[in-house]
Motif scaffolding. Structure first.
Motif, PDB file in Angstrom:
ATOM      1  N   ARG A   1      -3.695   2.756  -0.216  1.00 12.75           N
ATOM      2  CA  ARG A   1      -4.084   4.092   0.238  1.00 12.75           C
ATOM      3  C   ARG A   1      -5.404   4.548  -0.370  1.00 12.75           C
ATOM      4  O   ARG A   1      -6.120   5.368   0.207  1.00 12.75           O
ATOM      5  CB  ARG A   1      -2.981   5.090  -0.105  1.00 12.75           C
ATOM      6  CG  ARG A   1      -1.728   4.928   0.749  1.00 12.75           C
ATOM      7  CD  ARG A   1      -0.650   5.884   0.294  1.00 12.75           C
ATOM      8  NE  ARG A   1       0.530   5.770   1.159  1.00 12.75           N
ATOM      9  CZ  ARG A   1       1.697   6.412   0.937  1.00 12.75           C
ATOM     10  NH1 ARG A   1       1.796   7.205  -0.144  1.00 12.75           N
ATOM     11  NH2 ARG A   1       2.691   6.260   1.765  1.00 12.75           N
ATOM     12  N   LEU A   2      -5.739   4.006  -1.543  1.00 15.38           N
ATOM     13  CA  LEU A   2      -7.017   4.338  -2.178  1.00 15.38           C
ATOM     14  C   LEU A   2      -8.134   3.442  -1.712  1.00 15.38           C
ATOM     15  O   LEU A   2      -9.278   3.548  -2.198  1.00 15.38           O
ATOM     16  CB  LEU A   2      -6.873   4.238  -3.701  1.00 15.38           C
ATOM     17  CG  LEU A   2      -5.937   5.250  -4.369  1.00 15.38           C
ATOM     18  CD1 LEU A   2      -5.812   4.962  -5.853  1.00 15.38           C
ATOM     19  CD2 LEU A   2      -6.416   6.667  -4.125  1.00 15.38           C
ATOM     20  N   GLY A   3      -7.851   2.530  -0.796  1.00 16.77           N
ATOM     21  CA  GLY A   3      -8.878   1.622  -0.290  1.00 16.77           C
ATOM     22  C   GLY A   3      -9.029   0.356  -1.099  1.00 16.77           C
ATOM     23  O   GLY A   3      -9.945  -0.441  -0.838  1.00 16.77           O
ATOM     24  N   LEU A   4      -8.173   0.153  -2.086  1.00 11.49           N
ATOM     25  CA  LEU A   4      -8.230  -1.062  -2.909  1.00 11.49           C
ATOM     26  C   LEU A   4      -7.286  -2.085  -2.294  1.00 11.49           C
ATOM     27  O   LEU A   4      -6.124  -2.214  -2.662  1.00 11.49           O
ATOM     28  CB  LEU A   4      -7.824  -0.740  -4.359  1.00 11.49           C
ATOM     29  CG  LEU A   4      -8.632   0.378  -5.031  1.00 11.49           C
ATOM     30  CD1 LEU A   4      -8.088   0.669  -6.419  1.00 11.49           C
ATOM     31  CD2 LEU A   4     -10.108  -0.013  -5.095  1.00 11.49           C
ATOM     32  N   ARG A   5      -7.793  -2.843  -1.345  1.00 10.93           N
ATOM     33  CA  ARG A   5      -6.946  -3.753  -0.588  1.00 10.93           C
ATOM     34  C   ARG A   5      -7.037  -5.200  -1.061  1.00 10.93           C
ATOM     35  O   ARG A   5      -6.138  -5.985  -0.799  1.00 10.93           O
ATOM     36  CB  ARG A   5      -7.306  -3.687   0.905  1.00 10.93           C
ATOM     37  CG  ARG A   5      -7.157  -2.290   1.484  1.00 10.93           C
ATOM     38  CD  ARG A   5      -7.477  -2.257   2.962  1.00 10.93           C
ATOM     39  NE  ARG A   5      -7.313  -0.922   3.521  1.00 10.93           N
ATOM     40  CZ  ARG A   5      -6.153  -0.397   3.905  1.00 10.93           C
ATOM     41  NH1 ARG A   5      -5.048  -1.113   3.802  1.00 10.93           N
ATOM     42  NH2 ARG A   5      -6.094   0.834   4.389  1.00 10.93           N
ATOM     43  N   HIS A   6      -8.136  -5.553  -1.739  1.00 11.42           N
ATOM     44  CA  HIS A   6      -8.322  -6.929  -2.168  1.00 11.42           C
ATOM     45  C   HIS A   6      -8.527  -6.966  -3.679  1.00 11.42           C
ATOM     46  O   HIS A   6      -8.839  -5.947  -4.315  1.00 11.42           O
ATOM     47  CB  HIS A   6      -9.509  -7.577  -1.452  1.00 11.42           C
ATOM     48  CG  HIS A   6      -9.359  -7.589   0.044  1.00 11.42           C
ATOM     49  ND1 HIS A   6      -9.827  -6.569   0.829  1.00 11.42           N
ATOM     50  CD2 HIS A   6      -8.792  -8.494   0.886  1.00 11.42           C
ATOM     51  CE1 HIS A   6      -9.557  -6.828   2.109  1.00 11.42           C
ATOM     52  NE2 HIS A   6      -8.927  -8.000   2.162  1.00 11.42           N
ATOM     53  N   ILE A   7      -8.372  -8.161  -4.232  1.00 14.01           N
ATOM     54  CA  ILE A   7      -8.516  -8.312  -5.675  1.00 14.01           C
ATOM     55  C   ILE A   7      -9.948  -8.006  -6.109  1.00 14.01           C
ATOM     56  O   ILE A   7     -10.182  -7.443  -7.192  1.00 14.01           O
ATOM     57  CB  ILE A   7      -8.098  -9.736  -6.097  1.00 14.01           C
ATOM     58  CG1 ILE A   7      -6.609  -9.955  -5.802  1.00 14.01           C
ATOM     59  CG2 ILE A   7      -8.385  -9.992  -7.565  1.00 14.01           C
ATOM     60  CD1 ILE A   7      -6.089 -11.323  -6.165  1.00 14.01           C
ATOM     61  N   ASN A   8     -10.943  -8.335  -5.258  1.00 15.53           N
ATOM     62  CA  ASN A   8     -12.329  -7.997  -5.589  1.00 15.53           C
ATOM     63  C   ASN A   8     -12.526  -6.490  -5.724  1.00 15.53           C
ATOM     64  O   ASN A   8     -13.254  -6.019  -6.601  1.00 15.53           O
ATOM     65  CB  ASN A   8     -13.270  -8.546  -4.509  1.00 15.53           C
ATOM     66  CG  ASN A   8     -13.672  -9.988  -4.784  1.00 15.53           C
ATOM     67  OD1 ASN A   8     -13.603 -10.429  -5.918  1.00 15.53           O
ATOM     68  ND2 ASN A   8     -14.062 -10.710  -3.754  1.00 15.53           N
ATOM     69  N   ASP A   9     -11.868  -5.731  -4.824  1.00 16.59           N
ATOM     70  CA  ASP A   9     -11.976  -4.270  -4.903  1.00 16.59           C
ATOM     71  C   ASP A   9     -11.426  -3.754  -6.217  1.00 16.59           C
ATOM     72  O   ASP A   9     -11.938  -2.777  -6.788  1.00 16.59           O
ATOM     73  CB  ASP A   9     -11.238  -3.634  -3.735  1.00 16.59           C
ATOM     74  CG  ASP A   9     -11.780  -4.090  -2.387  1.00 16.59           C
ATOM     75  OD1 ASP A   9     -12.966  -4.486  -2.345  1.00 16.59           O
ATOM     76  OD2 ASP A   9     -11.010  -4.077  -1.404  1.00 16.59           O
TER      77      ASP A   9
ATOM     78  N   ARG B   1       1.399  -9.908  -7.865  1.00 14.17           N
ATOM     79  CA  ARG B   1       2.807  -9.749  -8.285  1.00 14.17           C
ATOM     80  C   ARG B   1       3.101  -8.319  -8.769  1.00 14.17           C
ATOM     81  O   ARG B   1       3.744  -8.113  -9.795  1.00 14.17           O
ATOM     82  CB  ARG B   1       3.167 -10.761  -9.375  1.00 14.17           C
ATOM     83  CG  ARG B   1       3.057 -12.209  -8.957  1.00 14.17           C
ATOM     84  CD  ARG B   1       3.272 -13.143 -10.135  1.00 14.17           C
ATOM     85  NE  ARG B   1       2.162 -13.068 -11.073  1.00 14.17           N
ATOM     86  CZ  ARG B   1       2.149 -13.658 -12.259  1.00 14.17           C
ATOM     87  NH1 ARG B   1       3.197 -14.363 -12.660  1.00 14.17           N
ATOM     88  NH2 ARG B   1       1.101 -13.541 -13.059  1.00 14.17           N
ATOM     89  N   LEU B   2       2.647  -7.351  -7.997  1.00 11.02           N
ATOM     90  CA  LEU B   2       2.860  -5.947  -8.327  1.00 11.02           C
ATOM     91  C   LEU B   2       4.045  -5.403  -7.548  1.00 11.02           C
ATOM     92  O   LEU B   2       4.406  -5.925  -6.487  1.00 11.02           O
ATOM     93  CB  LEU B   2       1.605  -5.135  -7.995  1.00 11.02           C
ATOM     94  CG  LEU B   2       0.342  -5.497  -8.783  1.00 11.02           C
ATOM     95  CD1 LEU B   2      -0.862  -4.740  -8.231  1.00 11.02           C
ATOM     96  CD2 LEU B   2       0.531  -5.203 -10.270  1.00 11.02           C
ATOM     97  N   PRO B   3       4.661  -4.315  -8.021  1.00  8.31           N
ATOM     98  CA  PRO B   3       5.759  -3.702  -7.275  1.00  8.31           C
ATOM     99  C   PRO B   3       5.276  -3.172  -5.924  1.00  8.31           C
ATOM    100  O   PRO B   3       4.107  -2.805  -5.763  1.00  8.31           O
ATOM    101  CB  PRO B   3       6.219  -2.564  -8.192  1.00  8.31           C
ATOM    102  CG  PRO B   3       5.742  -2.941  -9.562  1.00  8.31           C
ATOM    103  CD  PRO B   3       4.476  -3.705  -9.346  1.00  8.31           C
ATOM    104  N   PRO B   4       6.147  -3.126  -4.923  1.00  7.10           N
ATOM    105  CA  PRO B   4       5.733  -2.656  -3.585  1.00  7.10           C
ATOM    106  C   PRO B   4       5.141  -1.246  -3.604  1.00  7.10           C
ATOM    107  O   PRO B   4       4.175  -0.969  -2.886  1.00  7.10           O
ATOM    108  CB  PRO B   4       7.024  -2.719  -2.772  1.00  7.10           C
ATOM    109  CG  PRO B   4       7.870  -3.744  -3.467  1.00  7.10           C
ATOM    110  CD  PRO B   4       7.549  -3.608  -4.907  1.00  7.10           C
ATOM    111  N   ALA B   5       5.701  -0.333  -4.404  1.00  6.00           N
ATOM    112  CA  ALA B   5       5.177   1.037  -4.434  1.00  6.00           C
ATOM    113  C   ALA B   5       3.747   1.061  -4.968  1.00  6.00           C
ATOM    114  O   ALA B   5       2.885   1.812  -4.473  1.00  6.00           O
ATOM    115  CB  ALA B   5       6.080   1.921  -5.302  1.00  6.00           C
ATOM    116  N   THR B   6       3.465   0.238  -5.976  1.00  8.20           N
ATOM    117  CA  THR B   6       2.104   0.185  -6.517  1.00  8.20           C
ATOM    118  C   THR B   6       1.137  -0.402  -5.505  1.00  8.20           C
ATOM    119  O   THR B   6      -0.017   0.054  -5.378  1.00  8.20           O
ATOM    120  CB  THR B   6       2.090  -0.647  -7.808  1.00  8.20           C
ATOM    121  OG1 THR B   6       3.034  -0.102  -8.741  1.00  8.20           O
ATOM    122  CG2 THR B   6       0.721  -0.647  -8.438  1.00  8.20           C
ATOM    123  N   ILE B   7       1.559  -1.400  -4.751  1.00  5.23           N
ATOM    124  CA  ILE B   7       0.701  -2.012  -3.732  1.00  5.23           C
ATOM    125  C   ILE B   7       0.335  -0.995  -2.663  1.00  5.23           C
ATOM    126  O   ILE B   7      -0.833  -0.890  -2.248  1.00  5.23           O
ATOM    127  CB  ILE B   7       1.409  -3.234  -3.119  1.00  5.23           C
ATOM    128  CG1 ILE B   7       1.600  -4.325  -4.175  1.00  5.23           C
ATOM    129  CG2 ILE B   7       0.621  -3.777  -1.934  1.00  5.23           C
ATOM    130  CD1 ILE B   7       2.434  -5.493  -3.707  1.00  5.23           C
TER     131      ILE B   7
END
Length: 474
Positions: free
Chosen positions: A173-181, A162-168
């Motif tokens: 872009r930093l490679g943090l695509r999943h919650i585990n990351d 439930r994060l803002p689109p810009a934060t997602i």
């Protein structure tokens, strides 16, 4: 509970369409897709797409304008339905509900049976529903939107937090695509770069920070009931019981700053037969002293039989009635007029009591309209600077020649002599309206005072010369 097609499902229940369907909403002078059905999604259409682009992809697309207010009412109806599973049901955005099932799962064989019942009932009602069951509110939301009802949160995308689109986008872009990351990274750099919101949402989903579920407040129920030990039947006794019901009901209306427009009194006799007395008021009221006499006529017509033992009074239609500041200057109040309208309405019906209201037109025949007095508050007078007669009727021709008012003419079998003529006042027809009475063109109106005492409103038509009487000043 997430209803991904809430708006389109509501619209299709009212008007079914067996084709790609979408609801549109005008945003920044552009019609964009607000919600769409499954057939439209299968063709590649999506929300926020411009309607013109959607029609280029799918020429057979059927579209209607969205109505977010009706969608909100539909979601409120679904919230009331969801209370059959647990009492704590709140809203989760404009298209979702959140339920706290703690203490309610024992009513079902297990949680899976409860979820299956939800799915079947939604499917039977032709409503798209996705469910998420988790230990926390954030986990349930993530599983409903991006998971399979029950499962682990780690493989889900960061958008499930439930994060803002810009934060997602920045996290991806930093490679943090999943919650585990995200959960395995040091917290300090994340907080410095993205602020506390990312870590707060992560902790809420994982249960490290509690997130309360606030159920929606139930609307007040304006009804009171009275059980009488000994059956009554006399008019005075019934009216005394009605007074006992009115006082607490009016107190509850005052507490919520509301007023009743329609009251229903139910009288149950000892033989289990019931009769109702309906009272419609000309304005919102919560004064028991003013309302009580209005019930007398209806109560007097009730057949009490062997006696009345149960009475119930309910405010069926309620309107806001905020408290007013009491000043030192006494102002005229329309209470007496409203009471008179209510009293007459109990005899002939409120819809039969009408009043004249000004209309936005300079044409005399269109400068007023009729409206029910109980449904339309009085308005200020007409804005015309020229006087208008109290009585206006269809134009009646009289004899006369020239553009000046005739010195002597005959009207309604009376011979009248012009004493004073004031005018002319030229009124042009409304070209955008199709009116047979104004096809003759311009009219020059004159106010005529006759020696015989009649004060008439005459007009002359220059295009088709002729004189007519259209009104009379009283």
């Amino acid at each position: 509970m997430w209803f991904p097609r809430l708006a389109s499902d509501r619209a299709l229940k009212v008007r079914p369409v067996d084709a790609p369907f979408a609801l549109t909403l005008n945003q920044h002078n552009t019609d964009r897709i607000y919600c769409l059905n499954q057939q439209a999604e299968a063709l590649g259409l999506h929300r926020t797409m411009r309607l013109a682009d959607a029609r280029a992809i799918c020429p057979t697309l059927v579209s209607h304008s969205a109505q977010p207010d009706l969608d909100a009412r539909f979601l409120a109806t679904l919230r009331r339905w969801a209370t059959r599973y647990c009492p704590w049901v709140g809203y989760e955005g404009p298209d979702g509900l959140v339920l706290d099932l703690t203490g309610s799962t024992h009513l079902w064989p297990d949680e899976t049976a409860m979820l299956e019942d939800m799915r079947q009932r939604a499917q039977h009602a032709a409503i798209s529903l996705r469910l998420g069951l988790g230990e926390t509110r954030g986990a349930a939301w993530a599983l409903a939107h991006y998971g399979d009802t029950v499962g682990a949160l780690g493989p889900l995308p960061v958008a499930a937090l439930r994060l803002p689109p810009a934060t997602i986008v920045a996290l991806q872009r930093l490679g943090l695509r999943h919650i585990n990351d995200l959960s395995t990274r040091p917290r300090g750099p994340l907080a410095r770069r993205f602020g506390p919101e990312v870590l707060t949402r992560l902790d809420q989903a994982l249960g490290h920070i509690p997130e309360a579920i606030c159920p929606a407040e139930e609307p007040p129920h304006y009804a009171v009931r009275l059980t009488i030990p000994e059956p009554i039947g006399l008019l005075a006794d019934v009216m005394a019981a009605v007074e006992r019901l009115l006082i607490p009901l009016c107190d509850k209306l005052k507490m919520h700053e509301a007023g009743a427009r329609k009251l229903v009194l139910t009288l149950r006799r000892v033989d289990q037969d019931s009769q109702q007395v309906e009272l419609r008021l000309a304005s919102a009221m919560r004064d028991a002293t003013r309302i009580l006499p209005l019930f007398e006529r209806g109560v007097g017509a009730v057949d009490a039989g062997f006696g009345i033992d149960v009475m119930r009074l309910q405010a069926v239609i309620v309107e806001p009635l905020p408290l007013q500041q009491i000043g030192t200057i006494r102002q005229a109040q329309p209470d007496q007029l409203n009471d008179l309208i209510s009293r007459l309405g109990t005899r002939i019906g409120l819809e039969n009591i009408q009043r004249f209201l000004p209309a936005d037109s300079h044409i005399p025949e269109r400068s007023f309209r009729m409206a029910p007095a109980a449904a339309s508050p009085p308005q200020n007078g007409w804005g015309s600077v020229k006087p208008r007669p109290l009585r206006i009727f269809s134009p009646e021709p009289i004899t006369g020649q020239g553009a000046q008012p005739p010195s002597r003419f005959r009207w309604r079998r009376m011979t009248l002599t012009t004493g004073r003529a004031t005018g002319p006042e030229r009124i042009a027809p409304e070209w955008w309206m199709d009116d047979d009475g104004w096809r003759s063109g311009l009219r020059d109106y004159w106010r005529i005072d006759t020696h015989e005492g009649r004060r008439l409103w005459l007009f002359y038509t220059p295009q088709n010369p002729g004189w007519f009487v259209q009104g009379e000043f009283i």
